[in-house]
Design a protein around this motif. Structure first.
Motif, PDB file in Angstrom:
ATOM      1  N   GLY A 268       3.329  43.995  14.417  1.00 14.73           N
ATOM      2  CA  GLY A 268       2.860  44.426  15.729  1.00 14.73           C
ATOM      3  C   GLY A 268       2.328  43.342  16.637  1.00 14.73           C
ATOM      4  N   LYS A 269       2.924  42.174  16.637  1.00 10.77           N
ATOM      5  CA  LYS A 269       2.496  41.105  17.542  1.00 10.77           C
ATOM      6  C   LYS A 269       2.820  41.507  18.974  1.00 10.77           C
ATOM      7  N   SER A 270       1.861  41.247  19.878  1.00  6.39           N
ATOM      8  CA  SER A 270       2.068  41.618  21.277  1.00  6.39           C
ATOM      9  C   SER A 270       1.567  40.518  22.193  1.00  6.39           C
ATOM     10  N   ALA A 271       2.020  40.564  23.425  1.00  4.36           N
ATOM     11  CA  ALA A 271       1.556  39.601  24.420  1.00  4.36           C
ATOM     12  C   ALA A 271       0.054  39.786  24.650  1.00  4.36           C
ATOM     13  N   HIS A 272      -0.394  41.020  24.672  1.00  2.00           N
ATOM     14  CA  HIS A 272      -1.822  41.288  24.851  1.00  2.00           C
ATOM     15  C   HIS A 272      -2.631  40.711  23.697  1.00  2.00           C
ATOM     16  N   GLY A 273      -2.116  40.853  22.480  1.00  7.22           N
ATOM     17  CA  GLY A 273      -2.802  40.305  21.315  1.00  7.22           C
ATOM     18  C   GLY A 273      -2.904  38.792  21.374  1.00  7.22           C
ATOM     19  N   LEU A 274      -1.865  38.153  21.877  1.00 13.23           N
ATOM     20  CA  LEU A 274      -1.865  36.701  22.027  1.00 13.23           C
ATOM     21  C   LEU A 274      -2.914  36.278  23.054  1.00 13.23           C
ATOM     22  N   ARG A 275      -2.981  37.002  24.160  1.00 18.49           N
ATOM     23  CA  ARG A 275      -3.966  36.718  25.208  1.00 18.49           C
ATOM     24  C   ARG A 275      -5.382  36.921  24.662  1.00 18.49           C
ATOM     25  N   LYS A 276      -5.575  38.009  23.923  1.00 21.28           N
ATOM     26  CA  LYS A 276      -6.885  38.307  23.342  1.00 21.28           C
ATOM     27  C   LYS A 276      -7.289  37.228  22.343  1.00 21.28           C
ATOM     28  N   ALA A 277      -6.360  36.807  21.497  1.00 18.55           N
ATOM     29  CA  ALA A 277      -6.656  35.768  20.504  1.00 18.55           C
ATOM     30  C   ALA A 277      -7.063  34.467  21.183  1.00 18.55           C
ATOM     31  N   ARG A 278      -6.381  34.132  22.276  1.00 20.93           N
ATOM     32  CA  ARG A 278      -6.727  32.907  23.005  1.00 20.93           C
ATOM     33  C   ARG A 278      -8.120  33.023  23.613  1.00 20.93           C
ATOM     34  N   ALA A 279      -8.426  34.180  24.190  1.00 21.45           N
ATOM     35  CA  ALA A 279      -9.748  34.390  24.783  1.00 21.45           C
ATOM     36  C   ALA A 279     -10.836  34.282  23.721  1.00 21.45           C
ATOM     37  N   GLU A 280     -10.591  34.875  22.563  1.00 26.19           N
ATOM     38  CA  GLU A 280     -11.575  34.822  21.479  1.00 26.19           C
ATOM     39  C   GLU A 280     -11.772  33.397  20.981  1.00 26.19           C
ATOM     40  N   SER A 281     -10.678  32.647  20.831  1.00 28.59           N
ATOM     41  CA  SER A 281     -10.819  31.269  20.332  1.00 28.59           C
ATOM     42  C   SER A 281     -11.550  30.395  21.347  1.00 28.59           C
ATOM     43  N   LEU A 282     -11.303  30.618  22.628  1.00 31.40           N
ATOM     44  CA  LEU A 282     -12.027  29.864  23.654  1.00 31.40           C
ATOM     45  C   LEU A 282     -13.513  30.210  23.628  1.00 31.40           C
ATOM     46  N   ALA A 283     -13.828  31.492  23.485  1.00 32.64           N
ATOM     47  CA  ALA A 283     -15.223  31.923  23.432  1.00 32.64           C
ATOM     48  C   ALA A 283     -15.920  31.325  22.217  1.00 32.64           C
ATOM     49  N   GLU A 284     -15.253  31.334  21.065  1.00 26.94           N
ATOM     50  CA  GLU A 284     -15.834  30.773  19.846  1.00 26.94           C
ATOM     51  C   GLU A 284     -16.042  29.267  19.966  1.00 26.94           C
ATOM     52  N   ALA A 285     -15.227  28.620  20.797  1.00 24.57           N
ATOM     53  CA  ALA A 285     -15.362  27.172  21.000  1.00 24.57           C
ATOM     54  C   ALA A 285     -16.441  26.847  22.033  1.00 24.57           C
ATOM     55  N   GLY A 286     -17.035  27.908  22.633  1.00 24.16           N
ATOM     56  CA  GLY A 286     -18.131  27.684  23.566  1.00 24.16           C
ATOM     57  C   GLY A 286     -17.749  27.687  25.035  1.00 24.16           C
ATOM     58  N   ALA A 287     -16.536  28.116  25.363  1.00 23.15           N
ATOM     59  CA  ALA A 287     -16.121  28.162  26.763  1.00 23.15           C
ATOM     60  C   ALA A 287     -16.927  29.226  27.514  1.00 23.15           C
ATOM     61  N   THR A 288     -17.150  28.995  28.788  1.00 23.39           N
ATOM     62  CA  THR A 288     -17.858  29.980  29.607  1.00 23.39           C
ATOM     63  C   THR A 288     -16.911  31.124  29.954  1.00 23.39           C
ATOM     64  N   THR A 289     -17.477  32.238  30.420  1.00 25.40           N
ATOM     65  CA  THR A 289     -16.636  33.374  30.801  1.00 25.40           C
ATOM     66  C   THR A 289     -15.685  32.995  31.927  1.00 25.40           C
ATOM     67  N   HIS A 290     -16.148  32.178  32.856  1.00 25.43           N
ATOM     68  CA  HIS A 290     -15.282  31.757  33.965  1.00 25.43           C
ATOM     69  C   HIS A 290     -14.135  30.868  33.466  1.00 25.43           C
ATOM     70  N   GLN A 291     -14.425  29.993  32.514  1.00 28.13           N
ATOM     71  CA  GLN A 291     -13.371  29.147  31.954  1.00 28.13           C
ATOM     72  C   GLN A 291     -12.334  29.994  31.223  1.00 28.13           C
ATOM     73  N   ILE A 292     -12.796  30.976  30.461  1.00 27.60           N
ATOM     74  CA  ILE A 292     -11.877  31.844  29.736  1.00 27.60           C
ATOM     75  C   ILE A 292     -11.014  32.628  30.718  1.00 27.60           C
ATOM     76  N   ALA A 293     -11.637  33.176  31.750  1.00 31.96           N
ATOM     77  CA  ALA A 293     -10.890  33.945  32.752  1.00 31.96           C
ATOM     78  C   ALA A 293      -9.836  33.075  33.436  1.00 31.96           C
ATOM     79  N   ALA A 294     -10.156  31.811  33.673  1.00 30.96           N
ATOM     80  CA  ALA A 294      -9.179  30.910  34.292  1.00 30.96           C
ATOM     81  C   ALA A 294      -7.985  30.696  33.371  1.00 30.96           C
ATOM     82  N   TRP A 295      -8.231  30.558  32.078  1.00 27.02           N
ATOM     83  CA  TRP A 295      -7.151  30.353  31.100  1.00 27.02           C
ATOM     84  C   TRP A 295      -6.298  31.592  30.920  1.00 27.02           C
ATOM     85  N   THR A 296      -6.966  32.756  30.852  1.00 27.89           N
ATOM     86  CA  THR A 296      -6.246  33.972  30.492  1.00 27.89           C
ATOM     87  C   THR A 296      -5.748  34.774  31.682  1.00 27.89           C
ATOM     88  N   GLY A 297      -6.237  34.452  32.872  1.00 28.63           N
ATOM     89  CA  GLY A 297      -5.789  35.168  34.061  1.00 28.63           C
ATOM     90  C   GLY A 297      -6.495  36.485  34.299  1.00 28.63           C
TER      91      GLY A 297
END
Length: 126
Positions: free
Chosen positions: A57-86
């Motif tokens: 069940g891999k999905s584009a949404h899951g990929l976007r979510k995984a990227r957002a989670e990894s950025l958050a875990e790395a300490g990115a700000t909410t604005h930085q994550i939003a810029a990356w994920t759109g």
């Protein structure tokens, strides 16, 4: 040619490319060059994942979510994550950040994670 001249040439080329680009930001297109809708992209991605043998069940949404989670875990700000994920609003991004912050709080600093937890019950150590 000097570094300054090279930078100016690069800047001129970039300006020229931008001036000739369409006014919209279409990055994913069909094989005919038309813009791909987000629903069509999701279907295309799921089909491609299945063809690649990723049947869980891999999905584009899951990929976007995984990227957002990894950025958050790395300490990115909410604005930085939003810029990356759109993401257009911060509410969904804040949920990923909250989960990452919870993990960070529970795990504590490296020094504390490495300490052994010892419980004493009477004269015995459990």
């Amino acid at each position: 040619m000097t570094i300054r001249a090279i930078r100016q040439t690069d800047l001129d080329l970039l300006k020229q490319a931008i001036s000739q680009a369409p006014r919209h930001m279409t990055w994913l297109v069909t094989k005919f060059g038309a813009a791909r809708s987000h629903k069509a992209f999701s279907s295309w991605f799921a089909d491609a994942a299945a063809k690649a043998g990723l049947t869980d069940g891999k999905s584009a949404h899951g990929l976007r979510k995984a990227r957002a989670e990894s950025l958050a875990e790395a300490g990115a700000t909410t604005h930085q994550i939003a810029a990356w994920t759109g993401h257009e609003t911060l509410s969904e991004v804040q949920r990923y950040s909250k989960a990452a912050n919870r993990k960070r709080l529970l795990s504590g600093p490296d020094r504390e994670r490495k300490l052994e937890t010892v419980m004493e019950t009477g004269s015995e150590t459990a």
